[in-house]
Design an enzyme around this catalytic site. Structure first.
Site, PDB file in Angstrom:
ATOM      1  N   MET A  71     -12.236   5.357  -1.749  1.00 24.39           N
ATOM      2  CA  MET A  71     -12.900   5.780  -0.504  1.00 24.39           C
ATOM      3  C   MET A  71     -13.511   6.844  -0.764  1.00 24.39           C
ATOM      4  SD  MET A  71     -10.231   3.824   1.947  1.00 24.39           S
ATOM      5  CE  MET A  71      -8.723   3.995   0.921  1.00 24.39           C
ATOM      6  N   SER A  83       0.916  -1.106  -0.016  1.00 22.92           N
ATOM      7  CA  SER A  83      -0.095   0.147   0.106  1.00 22.92           C
ATOM      8  C   SER A  83       0.953   1.216  -0.225  1.00 22.92           C
ATOM      9  CB  SER A  83      -0.805  -0.074   1.136  1.00 22.92           C
ATOM     10  OG  SER A  83      -1.461   1.261   1.396  1.00 22.92           O
ATOM     11  N   HIS A 140      -8.174   2.092  -4.923  1.00 22.07           N
ATOM     12  CA  HIS A 140      -9.310   1.666  -4.022  1.00 22.07           C
ATOM     13  C   HIS A 140      -9.983   3.157  -3.793  1.00 22.07           C
ATOM     14  CE1 HIS A 140     -10.263   0.659   0.607  1.00 22.07           C
ATOM     15  NE2 HIS A 140     -11.364   0.965  -0.667  1.00 22.07           N
TER      16      HIS A 140
END
Length: 236
Positions: free
Chosen positions: A71, A11, A69
């Protein structure tokens, strides 16, 4: 359980952003399969990170696929910019969708914008049944093992049954886990059937990243029953 080998996705939230090109090259040389890129809007989660221009520069430096990702509260609105920026996987949260029809619309919208792999994510307190009606629309389910928004949180083992639920149901796509994964918790995820494993500080926080990624892959494959390693995937 799927027989697919594991993919390790360090990450970028845990890297040194002042040296991001060097950090990308370092983890790629160490054996990373994907780069996990967290995008936060300050609304869906109480934090802000990066947008399409930064993802575009990351894509220019990377040779591995970008696992982006989202969010954010309006994922479909920003799908096209992130695809143009170089997202290979683009994942949205089921919590921003009021029902299955809305989730399907986002997944199909992603596909229409050219997303190569469409993902859907769910928070630790969201029942796995919330994604049951859209599994045929997505290539990946991201099971969060921490509440999204900040790195360095403690792994929540109570979410593991969500992974086994997906595999028992016959879901053959990727199951990804993100949050608090390390040498102790990552094999728990792999054992239940997760095949994409996100690790932040467990990779970027150690001096010997090659050894750490080798160790993470080893314990994951052992937990999965010794499945072979996937050939290195390069981005298009």
């Amino acid at each position: 359980m799927t027989n697919e080998p594991v993919l390790l996705a360090p990450s970028l939230l845990s890297c040194d952003f002042a040296r991001i090109a060097e950090e990308l090259a370092d983890v790629e040389a160490a054996g990373a399969d994907w780069h996990h890129v967290d995008v936060m809007d300050g609304h869906f989660v109480p934090n802000l990170t990066i947008g399409p221009p930064v993802v575009e520069r990351i894509h220019a430096c990377a040779t591995r696929p970008l696992d982006v990702h989202l969010m954010i509260t309006e994922p479909l609105r920003y799908a096209e910019p992130f695809v143009r920026a170089g997202a290979h996987v683009l994942t949205f949260h089921v919590e921003v969708c009021p029902d299955d029809a809305a989730a399907r619309a986002v997944a199909r919208g992603f596909r229409a914008h050219g997303v190569q792999k469409v993902g859907i994510a769910l928070n630790p307190d969201t029942p796995i049944e919330r994604v049951a009606g859209v599994l045929d629309e997505v290539d990946l389910v991201l099971v969060m093992s921490v509440f999204p928004g900040f790195g360095g949180q403690k792994f929540m083992p109570e979410v593991l049954p969500k992974v086994s639920w997906l595999r028992r149901r016959g879901y053959r796509g990727h199951v990804e886990m993100d949050g608090g994964l390390n040498l102790e918790t990552l094999p728990l995820c792999a054992r239940e059937g997760a095949d994409v494993l996100v690790a932040g500080s467990a990779v970027y926080g150690v001096p010997d990243r090659r050894k750490r990624l080798q160790d993470l892959r080893r314990v994951a494959l052992q937990a999965r029953g010794g499945a072979g390693a996937r050939p290195t995937e390069t981005r298009s």
